[in-house]
Design a protein around this motif. Structure first.
Motif: not given
Length: 71
Positions: A5-15
Motif C-alpha cells: 500500500g505504501l508503494g502504491w501511494a508513493l507511486g500515485i504521488g509521483r505520478l
C-alpha cells in the motif's frame, strides 16, 4: 500488505507530481485564470478526503458482518 500500500501511494504521488504541472499548463493555455485552476485542484482534494473518510467505516462494517455470521 502495508508495504504494498505504501508503494502504491508513493507511486500515485509521483505520478501526480508529473501530471499536475502538465495539466496546470494546459489549463493556463486554455485561458483559465489561476484562481479557477486552484479551485479545480480542490476537487481532487475533496475526492481524497472522501476516500479517507470512508476508511473510517471500513472497520465498522467488518464488525457488523462478524456479528451477523456469529448469530
Amino acid at each position: 500488505m502495508r508495504t504494498s500500500g505504501l508503494g502504491w501511494a508513493l507511486g500515485i504521488g509521483r505520478l501526480g507530481g508529473i501530471v499536475a504541472p502538465l495539466l496546470g499548463g494546459y489549463l493556463l493555455s486554455l485561458g483559465l485564470p489561476p484562481t479557477q485552476i486552484f479551485l479545480s485542484a480542490c476537487g481532487f482534494a475533496i475526492v481524497a478526503a472522501a476516500a479517507t473518510a470512508l476508511l473510517h467505516f471500513r472497520g465498522s462494517r467488518v464488525e457488523a458482518l462478524r456479528e451477523s455470521i456469529a448469530s
